[in-house]
Design an enzyme around this catalytic site. Structure first.
Site, PDB file in Angstrom:
ATOM      1  N   ASP A  30      36.902  25.197  38.398  1.00 55.02           N
ATOM      2  CA  ASP A  30      35.875  25.472  39.406  1.00 55.02           C
ATOM      3  C   ASP A  30      35.132  24.193  39.725  1.00 55.02           C
ATOM      4  O   ASP A  30      35.029  23.285  38.893  1.00 55.02           O
ATOM      5  CB  ASP A  30      34.890  26.547  38.931  1.00 55.02           C
ATOM      6  CG  ASP A  30      34.247  27.273  40.111  1.00 55.02           C
ATOM      7  OD1 ASP A  30      34.647  28.414  40.396  1.00 55.02           O
ATOM      8  OD2 ASP A  30      33.344  26.685  40.764  1.00 55.02           O
ATOM      9  N   THR A 122      41.350  36.772  49.628  1.00 61.03           N
ATOM     10  CA  THR A 122      41.662  37.590  50.807  1.00 61.03           C
ATOM     11  C   THR A 122      41.654  36.669  52.024  1.00 61.03           C
ATOM     12  O   THR A 122      40.610  36.088  52.353  1.00 61.03           O
ATOM     13  CB  THR A 122      40.601  38.695  50.954  1.00 61.03           C
ATOM     14  OG1 THR A 122      40.591  39.442  49.731  1.00 61.03           O
ATOM     15  CG2 THR A 122      40.910  39.613  52.117  1.00 61.03           C
ATOM     16  N   GLU A 151      44.401  40.474  45.767  1.00 62.22           N
ATOM     17  CA  GLU A 151      43.728  41.117  44.628  1.00 62.22           C
ATOM     18  C   GLU A 151      43.126  42.440  45.075  1.00 62.22           C
ATOM     19  O   GLU A 151      42.492  42.507  46.119  1.00 62.22           O
ATOM     20  CB  GLU A 151      42.622  40.172  44.108  1.00 62.22           C
ATOM     21  CG  GLU A 151      41.846  40.716  42.942  1.00 62.22           C
ATOM     22  CD  GLU A 151      42.762  41.123  41.799  1.00 62.22           C
ATOM     23  OE1 GLU A 151      43.446  40.268  41.247  1.00 62.22           O
ATOM     24  OE2 GLU A 151      42.790  42.334  41.472  1.00 62.22           O
ATOM     25  N   PHE A 152      43.307  43.466  44.249  1.00 65.46           N
ATOM     26  CA  PHE A 152      42.775  44.784  44.604  1.00 65.46           C
ATOM     27  C   PHE A 152      41.742  45.292  43.596  1.00 65.46           C
ATOM     28  O   PHE A 152      41.389  46.474  43.626  1.00 65.46           O
ATOM     29  CB  PHE A 152      43.924  45.799  44.729  1.00 65.46           C
ATOM     30  CG  PHE A 152      44.882  45.453  45.841  1.00 65.46           C
ATOM     31  CD1 PHE A 152      44.559  45.736  47.164  1.00 65.46           C
ATOM     32  CD2 PHE A 152      46.084  44.812  45.581  1.00 65.46           C
ATOM     33  CE1 PHE A 152      45.415  45.395  48.205  1.00 65.46           C
ATOM     34  CE2 PHE A 152      46.952  44.468  46.612  1.00 65.46           C
ATOM     35  CZ  PHE A 152      46.614  44.761  47.922  1.00 65.46           C
ATOM     36  N   GLY A 259      28.756  47.923  51.057  1.00 63.96           N
ATOM     37  CA  GLY A 259      28.282  46.545  50.926  1.00 63.96           C
ATOM     38  C   GLY A 259      29.225  45.775  50.032  1.00 63.96           C
ATOM     39  O   GLY A 259      30.407  46.105  49.932  1.00 63.96           O
ATOM     40  N   CYS A 262      33.188  42.184  49.754  1.00 65.43           N
ATOM     41  CA  CYS A 262      34.494  42.389  50.402  1.00 65.43           C
ATOM     42  C   CYS A 262      34.443  43.205  51.693  1.00 65.43           C
ATOM     43  O   CYS A 262      34.819  42.712  52.752  1.00 65.43           O
ATOM     44  CB  CYS A 262      35.468  43.030  49.424  1.00 65.43           C
ATOM     45  SG  CYS A 262      35.910  41.921  48.084  1.00 65.43           S
ATOM     46  N   ARG A 329      25.785  40.443  46.575  1.00 65.79           N
ATOM     47  CA  ARG A 329      26.221  39.975  47.890  1.00 65.79           C
ATOM     48  C   ARG A 329      26.361  41.169  48.837  1.00 65.79           C
ATOM     49  O   ARG A 329      27.016  42.149  48.518  1.00 65.79           O
ATOM     50  CB  ARG A 329      27.556  39.223  47.774  1.00 65.79           C
ATOM     51  CG  ARG A 329      27.399  37.871  47.080  1.00 65.79           C
ATOM     52  CD  ARG A 329      28.727  37.160  46.910  1.00 65.79           C
ATOM     53  NE  ARG A 329      29.574  37.800  45.920  1.00 65.79           N
ATOM     54  CZ  ARG A 329      30.787  37.363  45.581  1.00 65.79           C
ATOM     55  NH1 ARG A 329      31.283  36.286  46.147  1.00 65.79           N
ATOM     56  NH2 ARG A 329      31.505  37.983  44.675  1.00 65.79           N
TER      57      ARG A 329
END
Ligand code: NAD
Length: 433
Positions: A30, A122, A151-152, A259, A262, A329
């Site tokens: 990161d 995504t 990714e799910f 919200g 995603c 977020r």
């Protein structure tokens, strides 16, 4: 296998820890120095149920490491997973690809053996083509395949979802890359089906899924509005609808709007992509508009309940975008509070089991933060429940009743038993009932 993960956030960290738990050697990379320093020191940087224990276990076993250096992180990696953010562009709301592009260029610089570059972020359709081109341009000798590996996971269930996936979608035509992906998930022993599709299909499956779920939430919220006007009960509607296997019983809980990091951004991105390709996705456009309006409407409902009180105190339970996470977020709770704060009449106190630190970054000292449900509700004229944390259901509401000045509860997540709450002397209102 040696796995490098670029981006150590809500997707990258649980993914890295869980692959380490499967026995792979994982390096998480990161840019944020403080994040990597904390993780190296054994301090976890986000809340996910069950993650901390696995993190410590695999850190002690040296199966997972952390670095800020792309060069060190991707050395000898069989697979490099990109899990950087793809936030909405501040102006256009289309997915902003700047982190993906810069990660691709950096990876290209240090790629020295065959590796699969798996894009887990995504990303709009065609992004994997762009990543491939960027790497080829920067490093023409590089030997690699780019795979779309969306990714799910659901935040709050990231560890559970990793080990119990409904599906693994991988977009690639390369047999070599398909074999790498099969090897990566080998320990699932066929428990999880890998569906290999075209790269562009894989990229689209992720957006199409999130947009569909957003529409489902928007739909049940509109049905809840309908129930409120007609005397029907949304719980009974959802139960009755859910018994139809074509509809399914998931995502039929009405609330203050969807919200999180995603659904809002992915619906915007999908609508934008459609527009750019001269296709109208009217259902998605309606869900976006409806969801924005819903949060304003929820704030109005709270304000309406205290409109005759001078300087009312509003107690809030829940700041995270949903229970089980510290992520704020695009949290409906934050947006509802922001809406209320436009009118400086309110004294707002809030409590959340995990999300206060993140909420403070967004709301600062414009509200006060409590350390438990009693401090939040003391002298409050109304209690509004904005996040579906399980622990809220178990609070002693007879004690809360004595602490509060008023007697109103607005349960925007329908998590309390309204009948029992009313028996305690509260004026209780849920959604769609
Ligand atoms: P996040 O913001 O929590 O984490 C992204 C991380 O990437 C940050 O720590 C950032 O510092 C780091 N980063 C950015 N550029 C970098 C670079 N060049 N090198 C190294 N690190 C870099 O984001 P997230 O919630 O983990 O989401 C990541 C992606 O996964 C997004 O595209 C998101 O849409 C998708 N996704 C998220 C979820 C979810 O529940 N959060 C679920 C499915 C898919």
């Amino acid at each position: 296998m040696n796995i490098a993960i670029v981006g150590t956030g809500y997707v990258g960290l649980p993914t890295g820890v869980c692959f380490a738990e499967l026995g792979h050697n994982v390096t998480c990379i990161d840019k944020e120095v403080s994040k990597i320093e904390s993780l190296k020191d054994g301090k976890i940087t986000l809340f996910e149920d069950g993650l901390e224990e696995l993190f410590h276990k695999n850190l002690s076993a040296n199966r997972i490491g952390f670095t800020t250096s792309m060069k060190d992180g991707i050395q000898n990696a069989d697979i490099i997973i990109i899990a950087v953010g793809t936030p909405p562009h501040p102006m256009t709301k289309e997915a902003d690809m700047k982190y993906i592009h810069s990660a691709a260029i950096e990876i290209a610089e240090y790629l020295n053996n065959y590796a699969v570059i798996a894009v887990k972020s995504t990303v709009p359709v065609g992004t994997c083509d762009d990543v491939e081109m960027l790497i080829k341009n920067k490093n023409p000798q590089a030997d690699f395949d780019v795979v779309s590996l969306p990714e799910f996971l659901r935040e709050g269930f990231a560890v559970h979802d990793f080990f119990n996936p409904d599906r693994i979608i991988a977009g690639t035509d390369s047999i070599k890359a398909q074999n790498t992906i099969k090897e990566l998930y080998k320990s699932f022993n066929g428990k999880a089906k890998i569906l290999f599709v075209k790269r562009r299909s894989s990229e689209t499956i992720k957006y199409a899924s999130n947009a569909f779920l957003s529409i489902k939430i928007h739909y049940i919220n509109e049905m809840a509005d309908f129930c409120e006007k007609t005397g029907a009960d949304i719980h009974e509607i959802a139960q009755g609808m859910g018994l139809d296997s074509r509809i399914g019983d998931k995502f039929l809980n009405p609330g203050p709007g969807y919200g999180g990091s995603c659904f809002p951004k992915d619906t915007y991105a999908m609508a934008h992509m459609a527009c750019a390709n001269e296709v109208r996705l009217t259902l998605i456009e309606a869900a976006i508009e409806g969801n924005i309006a819903r949060k304003k409407e929820m704030a109005k409902r709270i304000a309406q309940c205290v409109k005759h009180i001078e300087k009312p105190k509003i107690a809030i339970l829940g700041l995270a975008f949903k229970g089980g996470t510290d992520d704020c977020r695009e949290s409906p709770a934050i947006e509802i509070i922001e809406e209320l704060l436009k009118d400086d009449t309110y004294d707002i106190a809030a409590y959340d089991p995990k999300a206060i630190d993140n909420a403070k970054l967004l709301l600062g000292d414009r509200i006060s933060y409590a350390t438990n449900e009693c401090d939040t509700t003391k002298n409050a004229d109304i209690l509004a429940i904005l996040t579906d944390w399980d622990e809220f259901k178990n609070y002693d509401f007879s004690k809360i009743k004595k602490l509060m000045r008023g007697n109103k509860i607005l349960d925007l997540r329908n998590i309390l038993d309204g009948k029992k709450i009313k028996e305690l002397g509260f004026e209780y209102k849920g959604i769609g009932i």
